[in-house]
Scaffold this motif. Structure first.
Motif, mmCIF file in Angstrom:
data_model
loop_
_atom_site.group_PDB
_atom_site.id
_atom_site.type_symbol
_atom_site.label_atom_id
_atom_site.label_comp_id
_atom_site.label_asym_id
_atom_site.label_seq_id
_atom_site.Cartn_x
_atom_site.Cartn_y
_atom_site.Cartn_z
ATOM 1 N N ALA A 240 4.948 3.807 -6.870
ATOM 2 C CA ALA A 240 5.376 4.643 -5.741
ATOM 3 C C ALA A 240 6.900 4.719 -5.681
ATOM 4 O O ALA A 240 7.477 5.793 -5.475
ATOM 5 C CB ALA A 240 4.816 4.086 -4.438
ATOM 6 N N VAL A 241 7.572 3.585 -5.875
ATOM 7 C CA VAL A 241 9.037 3.567 -5.857
ATOM 8 C C VAL A 241 9.600 4.313 -7.065
ATOM 9 O O VAL A 241 10.533 5.114 -6.945
ATOM 10 C CB VAL A 241 9.555 2.115 -5.829
ATOM 11 N N ALA A 242 9.013 4.082 -8.241
ATOM 12 C CA ALA A 242 9.510 4.734 -9.454
ATOM 13 C C ALA A 242 9.371 6.255 -9.364
ATOM 14 O O ALA A 242 10.269 7.005 -9.772
ATOM 15 C CB ALA A 242 8.759 4.203 -10.672
ATOM 16 N N ALA A 243 8.244 6.727 -8.828
ATOM 17 C CA ALA A 243 8.044 8.172 -8.690
ATOM 18 C C ALA A 243 9.037 8.760 -7.692
ATOM 19 O O ALA A 243 9.575 9.859 -7.899
ATOM 20 C CB ALA A 243 6.611 8.472 -8.258
ATOM 21 N N ALA A 244 9.277 8.050 -6.602
ATOM 22 C CA ALA A 244 10.252 8.545 -5.614
ATOM 23 C C ALA A 244 11.656 8.570 -6.214
ATOM 24 O O ALA A 244 12.445 9.484 -5.924
ATOM 25 C CB ALA A 244 10.221 7.664 -4.372
ATOM 26 N N VAL A 269 9.603 3.982 1.843
ATOM 27 C CA VAL A 269 8.208 3.655 2.174
ATOM 28 C C VAL A 269 7.594 2.772 1.093
ATOM 29 O O VAL A 269 6.932 1.771 1.384
ATOM 30 C CB VAL A 269 7.388 4.951 2.350
ATOM 31 N N GLY A 270 7.810 3.132 -0.170
ATOM 32 C CA GLY A 270 7.272 2.318 -1.257
ATOM 33 C C GLY A 270 7.869 0.924 -1.274
ATOM 34 O O GLY A 270 7.160 -0.069 -1.490
ATOM 35 N N GLN A 271 9.171 0.818 -1.041
ATOM 36 C CA GLN A 271 9.817 -0.497 -1.026
ATOM 37 C C GLN A 271 9.324 -1.355 0.131
ATOM 38 O O GLN A 271 9.126 -2.572 -0.020
ATOM 39 C CB GLN A 271 11.334 -0.307 -0.944
ATOM 40 N N ARG A 278 14.796 -5.334 2.640
ATOM 41 C CA ARG A 278 16.221 -5.000 2.611
ATOM 42 C C ARG A 278 16.451 -3.680 1.879
ATOM 43 O O ARG A 278 17.199 -2.820 2.347
ATOM 44 C CB ARG A 278 17.003 -6.129 1.947
ATOM 45 N N ALA A 279 15.803 -3.531 0.722
ATOM 46 C CA ALA A 279 15.956 -2.282 -0.029
ATOM 47 C C ALA A 279 15.385 -1.110 0.751
ATOM 48 O O ALA A 279 15.936 0.007 0.712
ATOM 49 C CB ALA A 279 15.261 -2.400 -1.389
ATOM 50 N N ALA A 280 14.283 -1.336 1.465
ATOM 51 C CA ALA A 280 13.663 -0.263 2.242
ATOM 52 C C ALA A 280 14.603 0.235 3.328
ATOM 53 O O ALA A 280 14.766 1.456 3.522
ATOM 54 C CB ALA A 280 12.352 -0.748 2.851
ATOM 55 N N THR A 316 10.019 6.695 9.355
ATOM 56 C CA THR A 316 10.717 5.514 9.873
ATOM 57 C C THR A 316 9.757 4.608 10.627
ATOM 58 O O THR A 316 9.831 3.372 10.523
ATOM 59 C CB THR A 316 11.869 5.946 10.794
ATOM 60 N N ALA A 317 8.830 5.195 11.390
ATOM 61 C CA ALA A 317 7.835 4.400 12.106
ATOM 62 C C ALA A 317 6.997 3.582 11.130
ATOM 63 O O ALA A 317 6.681 2.405 11.388
ATOM 64 C CB ALA A 317 6.948 5.316 12.944
ATOM 65 N N ILE A 318 6.630 4.183 10.008
ATOM 66 C CA ILE A 318 5.865 3.450 8.993
ATOM 67 C C ILE A 318 6.698 2.299 8.434
ATOM 68 O O ILE A 318 6.245 1.144 8.371
ATOM 69 C CB ILE A 318 5.443 4.393 7.853
ATOM 70 N N ILE A 319 7.921 2.622 8.022
ATOM 71 C CA ILE A 319 8.771 1.625 7.362
ATOM 72 C C ILE A 319 9.063 0.459 8.302
ATOM 73 O O ILE A 319 8.919 -0.716 7.924
ATOM 74 C CB ILE A 319 10.074 2.291 6.893
ATOM 75 N N ARG A 320 9.452 0.760 9.528
ATOM 76 C CA ARG A 320 9.814 -0.302 10.466
ATOM 77 C C ARG A 320 8.609 -1.176 10.818
ATOM 78 O O ARG A 320 8.749 -2.404 10.965
ATOM 79 C CB ARG A 320 10.408 0.315 11.732
#
Length: 428
Positions: A240-244, A269-271, A278-280, A316-320
């Motif tokens: 997911a991160v690599a594709a993004a 989101v992937g991170q 931290r990366a996210a 952002t809601a997902i990530i947080r």
């Protein structure tokens, strides 16, 4: 008398991402189709239309313009000689529009594909297929992914590829390949949203091949974005991160802050799901900065029309929430719901489910259950897409974990089980 710029024609061209040269090709192709000889429209002719220097095109050009655009000459901003323009008709009731659109969506998609065409393929054919892509996008925003939408998208891809067998300019061929890729990507997204991930992967593989043939960076960015979403649904967070990050590297993302923002947000989101908080957060900041530089008022491709402040708040809601900050997630979800356009019904329901999860993760069980109930009210009349059912399944599992003996859990389960159960998802 002072000339008046033709804003209606300019707006139509911007909406369809069509320059003067492409409109010239489309009009001349249309004239060839019904008159048996090519038209003599030039780019200077188009510039005279746009400037208002020529307010009433020749009869053949008017007919061609109407065929290409699907609008009358008056609706395109032209003024008949010696006549006053009439008032525009009153807009139709939005509820009537919605019922008509949803009830006849498949026919609306198919109609442009079966209309009679001249032997030579031209820009007007590209426009008809592009309108079909727009129809699918509106239906997706209203109802979410489902099998009928995917089948209509695949029919569009087949139509675009079939047109490749006929005489066309190289530019039109590239646009047809891009459209075929766009249709295949639409089918893939519909399957992702419906929860049919293996099938979505096959459609994305095909879309990526077609995008390479089209040499269109916009379509390539679209597909890498979907590849990242698919990998996250499959819990393959490294992919997911690599594709993004591949989406970040496309020409579309390098030249457009809007596209770059989406790519950074998808990376975040992937991170987050991969455990790198931290990366996210760093990627999320990059997404916010890029969106702050983006022009949100100009025309944009249909596939990215959903993205803006509301969608970034939703992501952002997902990530947080995933990185363990449910209070910030709740605030972001409320911002997203406030900013979401009314037509984005599926996105509103999905963000509401995310809001319920954020409330649940703060221990506010009763409020979270009330909020999650709104999801079913928003989507009333349509089956829940598979991705949304999966999210409500996550809510149910967390609800049982956080309040195993609460009567609220039993009430929620009794009330909503049949509505979010995979058995109740309609025909595929």
């Amino acid at each position: 008398m002072a000339e008046t710029r033709n804003a209606a024609l300019a707006a139509w061209m911007a909406e369809h991402e069509m320059g003067a040269d492409a409109l010239v090709d489309a009009v001349n192709d249309a004239i060839r189709g019904f008159a048996g000889r090519p038209g003599n429209t030039s780019e200077r002719t188009v510039f005279r239309w746009l400037s208002g220097e020529n307010q009433w095109p020749q009869a053949l050009q008017r007919r061609a313009l109407e065929e290409v655009t699907g609008r009358t000459a008056v609706a395109l901003g032209f003024v008949p000689r010696g006549k006053r323009t009439t008032a525009a008709p009153l807009p139709e009731d939005p509820q009537v529009q919605r019922r008509r659109f949803c009830g006849a969506a498949t026919a609306a998609v198919a109609a442009p594909m079966i209309s009679s065409r001249p032997p030579r393929v031209g820009t007007s054919d590209v426009i008809r297929l592009r309108d079909s892509v727009d129809t699918l996008a509106r239906l997706d925003a209203e109802r979410g992914g489902h099998g009928a939408l995917a089948r209509a998208a695949l029919a569009g891809a087949a139509e675009a590829l079939d047109l490749q067998k006929r005489s066309a300019t190289q530019r039109v061929r590239h646009r047809l390949f891009a459209l075929a890729a766009d249709f295949a990507a639409s089918a893939a997204w519909s399957m992702i949203d419906a929860g049919q991930l293996a099938e979505a992967g096959r459609h994305l593989d095909r879309a990526l091949t077609l995008a390479g043939m089209s040499q269109e960076p916009e379509t390539t960015m679209q597909i890498w974005n979907l590849r990242s979403m698919l990998a996250r649904q499959q819990r393959d967070y490294a992919v997911a991160v690599a594709a993004a990050q591949a989406a970040q590297a496309t020409a579309a993302a390098r030249r457009s802050p809007l596209h770059a923002s989406l790519a950074h947000a998808r990376t975040a989101v992937g991170q987050a799901h991969g455990g790198d908080a931290r990366a996210a957060v760093r990627s999320l900041r990059l997404a916010e900065d890029a969106l702050g530089r983006a022009d949100l008022t100009g025309p944009r491709p249909t596939w990215i029309s959903f993205y803006g402040p509301a969608e970034l708040h939703s992501l952002t809601a997902i990530i947080r929430d995933v990185v363990g900050e449910p209070e910030e997630a709740e605030a972001a979800a409320y911002k997203a719901l406030k900013a979401l356009p009314a037509s984005y019904r599926r996105n509103r329901a999905h963000t509401t489910a995310r809001l319920a999860l954020a409330q649940l993760h703060q221990g506010d069980v009763e409020q979270a259950c009330r909020t999650s109930g709104d999801v079913f009210a928003i989507m009333a009349g349509d089956p829940l897409p598979g991705r949304m059912r999966s999210l409500l399944g996550d809510f149910h599992r967390d609800l049982i974990t956080l309040a195993p003996s609460s009567h609220v859990v039993d009430e929620w389960t009794d009330r909503y089980r049949t509505e979010w159960s995979p058995r109740d998802h309609g025909p595929r």
